[in-house]
Design an enzyme around this catalytic site. Structure first.
Site, PDB file in Angstrom:
ATOM      1  N   SER A  51       0.748  -1.211  -0.107  1.00  0.00           N
ATOM      2  CA  SER A  51      -0.118   0.069  -0.409  1.00  0.00           C
ATOM      3  C   SER A  51       0.920   0.935  -0.220  1.00  0.00           C
ATOM      4  O   SER A  51       0.351   2.172  -1.124  1.00  0.00           O
ATOM      5  CB  SER A  51      -0.919   0.100   1.327  1.00  0.00           C
ATOM      6  N   LYS A  74      -9.627  -5.357  10.780  1.00  0.00           N
ATOM      7  CA  LYS A  74     -10.810  -4.938  10.359  1.00  0.00           C
ATOM      8  C   LYS A  74     -11.909  -4.926  10.432  1.00  0.00           C
ATOM      9  O   LYS A  74     -12.728  -4.527  10.545  1.00  0.00           O
ATOM     10  CB  LYS A  74     -10.547  -5.841   8.506  1.00  0.00           C
TER      11      LYS A  74
HETATM   12  P1  NAP Z   1      -9.154 -14.208   6.510  1.00  0.00           P
HETATM   13  O1  NAP Z   1     -10.052 -13.699   6.646  1.00  0.00           O
HETATM   14  O2  NAP Z   1      -7.642 -14.869   7.373  1.00  0.00           O
HETATM   15  O3  NAP Z   1      -9.684 -16.103   5.644  1.00  0.00           O
HETATM   16  C1  NAP Z   1      -8.720 -16.728   5.564  1.00  0.00           C
HETATM   17  C2  NAP Z   1      -9.419 -17.941   4.519  1.00  0.00           C
HETATM   18  O4  NAP Z   1      -8.518 -18.410   3.620  1.00  0.00           O
HETATM   19  C3  NAP Z   1     -10.137 -18.628   4.979  1.00  0.00           C
HETATM   20  O5  NAP Z   1     -11.027 -19.026   4.339  1.00  0.00           O
HETATM   21  C4  NAP Z   1      -9.511 -19.853   5.420  1.00  0.00           C
HETATM   22  O6  NAP Z   1     -10.530 -21.002   5.388  1.00  0.00           O
HETATM   23  C5  NAP Z   1      -9.167 -20.229   4.340  1.00  0.00           C
HETATM   24  N1  NAP Z   1      -8.048 -20.734   4.513  1.00  0.00           N
HETATM   25  C6  NAP Z   1      -6.729 -20.887   5.025  1.00  0.00           C
HETATM   26  N2  NAP Z   1      -5.395 -21.421   4.932  1.00  0.00           N
HETATM   27  C7  NAP Z   1      -6.437 -22.480   4.236  1.00  0.00           C
HETATM   28  C8  NAP Z   1      -6.206 -24.149   3.796  1.00  0.00           C
HETATM   29  N3  NAP Z   1      -5.236 -23.826   3.599  1.00  0.00           N
HETATM   30  N4  NAP Z   1      -6.583 -24.933   2.758  1.00  0.00           N
HETATM   31  C9  NAP Z   1      -8.240 -23.912   2.595  1.00  0.00           C
HETATM   32  N5  NAP Z   1      -8.362 -22.722   3.322  1.00  0.00           N
HETATM   33  C10 NAP Z   1      -7.736 -21.699   3.753  1.00  0.00           C
HETATM   34  O7  NAP Z   1      -8.248 -13.607   5.559  1.00  0.00           O
HETATM   35  P2  NAP Z   1      -8.754 -12.581   4.075  1.00  0.00           P
HETATM   36  O8  NAP Z   1      -8.523 -11.396   4.916  1.00  0.00           O
HETATM   37  O9  NAP Z   1     -10.284 -13.133   3.069  1.00  0.00           O
HETATM   38  O10 NAP Z   1      -7.602 -12.951   2.453  1.00  0.00           O
HETATM   39  C11 NAP Z   1      -7.863 -13.922   1.746  1.00  0.00           C
HETATM   40  C12 NAP Z   1      -6.572 -13.448   0.930  1.00  0.00           C
HETATM   41  O11 NAP Z   1      -6.914 -12.135   0.044  1.00  0.00           O
HETATM   42  C13 NAP Z   1      -5.079 -13.547   1.214  1.00  0.00           C
HETATM   43  O12 NAP Z   1      -3.862 -14.013   0.465  1.00  0.00           O
HETATM   44  C14 NAP Z   1      -4.902 -11.430   0.869  1.00  0.00           C
HETATM   45  O13 NAP Z   1      -3.625 -10.857   0.628  1.00  0.00           O
HETATM   46  C15 NAP Z   1      -6.018 -11.303  -0.190  1.00  0.00           C
HETATM   47  N6  NAP Z   1      -6.597 -10.254  -0.680  1.00  0.00           N
HETATM   48  C16 NAP Z   1      -6.231 -10.083  -1.591  1.00  0.00           C
HETATM   49  C17 NAP Z   1      -6.857  -8.500  -1.381  1.00  0.00           C
HETATM   50  C18 NAP Z   1      -6.768  -7.803  -2.766  1.00  0.00           C
HETATM   51  O14 NAP Z   1      -7.404  -6.557  -3.173  1.00  0.00           O
HETATM   52  N7  NAP Z   1      -6.228  -8.782  -3.594  1.00  0.00           N
HETATM   53  C19 NAP Z   1      -7.056  -7.696  -0.779  1.00  0.00           C
HETATM   54  C20 NAP Z   1      -8.639  -8.670   0.491  1.00  0.00           C
HETATM   55  C21 NAP Z   1      -7.531  -9.734   0.318  1.00  0.00           C
HETATM   56  P3  NAP Z   1     -11.063 -21.366   7.136  1.00  0.00           P
HETATM   57  O15 NAP Z   1     -11.880 -21.056   7.395  1.00  0.00           O
HETATM   58  O16 NAP Z   1     -10.791 -23.186   7.174  1.00  0.00           O
HETATM   59  O17 NAP Z   1     -10.078 -21.249   8.039  1.00  0.00           O
END
Ligand code: NAP
Length: 464
Positions: free
Chosen positions: A24, A74
């Site tokens: 960012s 968040k």
């Molecule tokens: P989060 O709230 O921590 O959620 C993580 C998700 O990943 C949960 O659904 C979790 O499942 C799942 N997960 C983690 N490890 C796993 C595994 N080994 N196998 C299967 N599922 C798994 O994270 P978030 O904020 O949603 O972010 C998720 C991704 O999106 C990150 O990589 C982040 O960098 C990306 N992102 C990108 C942007 C962008 O602007 N491009 C914006 C926001 C986020 P469980 O519920 O089972 O733990």
């Protein structure tokens, strides 16, 4: 961006933990520069979760004009805000704080970024049923984006099913006309849609775990029409590669990252960012991420005949890095060929020379090199941490038959002298297998691949 910080410089920032790897600051400081605004954007690492309220109050008191919020705050910041934008309220998470007279207003620009990222790629969102993989913060933003865009059918897949059920319930409450259901991630191949939009919102496949993929079932990729991955590092995740290999449209998260940042910037400053400027930022961001991922050096290890020198040459050309051949350095230093070193000093003497050369490369601060090593370098245990200290260590895997085929009549290999080469190769390979595995950051199977293909795979798995 004004060259100097002065009394009129406006401050923006990011709160989260950890924040060391955020992109960012690059985006916002560059936007400041392009718009000519006198501002700076700084990451703030809030290490103590109990201090999040104090951090928000302190930021307001210090006249900080706007903030981004990232994991894990968040939701935690929400009680400390003066107001919440209605969509952010429905999503249940904010990623942007906009300063008002009485405090910060919480917004969620993740869903705005995702929507725009799909639209610029020509995806007509309401014309699809959607499948969201994940049920965390990004998945919530994606699910509510689907609702606001008029998507009619939605399936949420998650490893922890209860979280998918809870999210499906929240979406259904906000958009009662939607057909929403939750399924375990392991049932991805059974989603009840054809030609759907898949939005990948888990962390699976995030660098450095580039080879990981949240869905293995081929049926899933056969049925989908468009695959979007929120992950932006690497740019082409294993999930996107699977979709593209099945002939489907595949879009990476870098556009979402760019557009969510632009939406925050516009909300803070009131400046409208043109499409041309947005395109420019996206291109620069992509180059910046690739540069950040560039390994200090790439070190190639593997058995003789695995292609270390040939792949090394291709790789150094493709990456614009210098090629170093460790054996050649040893020969130059010893002023005799490898066979003679082995004859005069034995294998132990040669290994000691390898250690010495590795130490020298580290002491010299060697950077931006592709380093091809000798096949037995991993045998000496003390060489293993030295290899890792030099850079990303890639094992080029090869079978005994391929070794024998590739070496042909080459008689310069001291450890393969005499009859029964295949047996010798097999024995040596088995003996070294564990040491190779311990030394490598990752392995590339080279048996059925050209040197170009191996080099491309290494680039994909390091830089993205
Ligand atoms: P989060 O709230 O921590 O959620 C993580 C998700 O990943 C949960 O659904 C979790 O499942 C799942 N997960 C983690 N490890 C796993 C595994 N080994 N196998 C299967 N599922 C798994 O994270 P978030 O904020 O949603 O972010 C998720 C991704 O999106 C990150 O990589 C982040 O960098 C990306 N992102 C990108 C942007 C962008 O602007 N491009 C914006 C926001 C986020 P469980 O519920 O089972 O733990």
């Amino acid at each position: 961006m004004a060259e100097r910080i002065d009394g009129k410089t406006k401050l923006y920032g990011l709160i989260g933990h950890p924040v060391a790897h955020t992109f960012s600051p690059f985006i916002h400081n560059r936007l400041g520069e392009l718009t000519g605004l006198n501002l700076r954007y700084v990451p703030f690492d809030v290490t103590d979760p109990d201090m999040i309220g104090a951090a928000v109050k302190g930021a307001f008191a210090l006249n900080i004009q706007g903030m981004n919020v990232t994991i894990p705050y968040k939701q935690a910041v929400m009680p400390f805000l003066s107001g919440i934008d209605p969509v952010a309220g429905k999503i249940g998470a904010v990623n942007t704080l906009v300063r008002t007279d009485t405090g910060y207003l919480g917004m969620n620009t993740d869903y705005i970024g995702l929507k725009r990222a799909l639209e610029v790629q020509g995806v007509n969102i309401p014309s699809y049923n959607a499948v969201i993989i994940g049920a965390g913060g990004a998945a919530r933003a994606a699910a509510f984006m689907c609702g606001t865009c008029g998507v009619r059918g939605l399936v949420i897949l998650n490893r922890t099913v209860q979280k998918a059920v809870d999210l499906a319930g929240d979406v259904k409450k906000a958009f009662p006309w939607m057909n929403v259901s939750a399924m375990p991630l392991s049932d991805a191949g059974k989603v009840p849609f054809e030609n759907f939009l898949a939005i990948q919102c888990t962390k699976v496949g995030l660098a450095p775990d580039n080879a990981a993929c949240p869905v293995e079932d081929a049926a899933f990729y056969q049925k989908l029409a468009v695959a979007f991955d929120c992950i932006y590092n690497p740019e082409k995740t294993a999930f996107l590669q699977r979709a593209a290999n099945t002939g489907k449209k595949a879009i990476g998260g870098i556009d979402m990252l760019t557009y969510q940042a632009i939406a925050s910037f516009e909300a803070w400053t009131g400046k409208e960012i043109s499409n041309e400027m947005a395109d420019g930022i996206r291109t620069e961001l992509s180059a910046f991420i690739r540069e950040q991922n560039r390994p200090k050096n790439v070190v190639l290890i593997g058995f003789m005949g695995s292609g270390k020198t040939t792949v090394g040459a291709k790789l150094s050309k493709k990456l614009g890095m210098k090629q170093i051949d460790l054996d050649a350095m040893i020969v130059e230093d010893a002023r005799m060929p490898v066979t003679e070193i082995f004859r005069k000093e034995g294998e132990n003497g040669f290994r000691r020379r390898e250690t010495k050369i590795l130490q020298k490369l580290i002491e010299d601060g060697t950077r931006d090199c592709v380093i091809s090593t000798g096949g037995g370098i991993v045998v000496q245990e003390e060489n293993q941490p030295l290899l890792k200290a030099l850079g990303t260590v890639v094992l080029l895997e090869v079978s005994p038959d391929t070794v024998v085929r590739r070496l042909g009549k080459d008689s310069t290999r001291p450890l393969l002298q005499g009859p029964d080469r295949v047996r010798k190769v097999r024995t040596l390979l088995v003996r070294r297998q564990n040491a190779y595995a311990r030394s490598a950051d990752f392995t590339v199977d080279t048996n059925a691949k050209t040197a170009d293909e191996v080099a491309d795979e290494i680039i994909r798995r390091t830089i993205g």
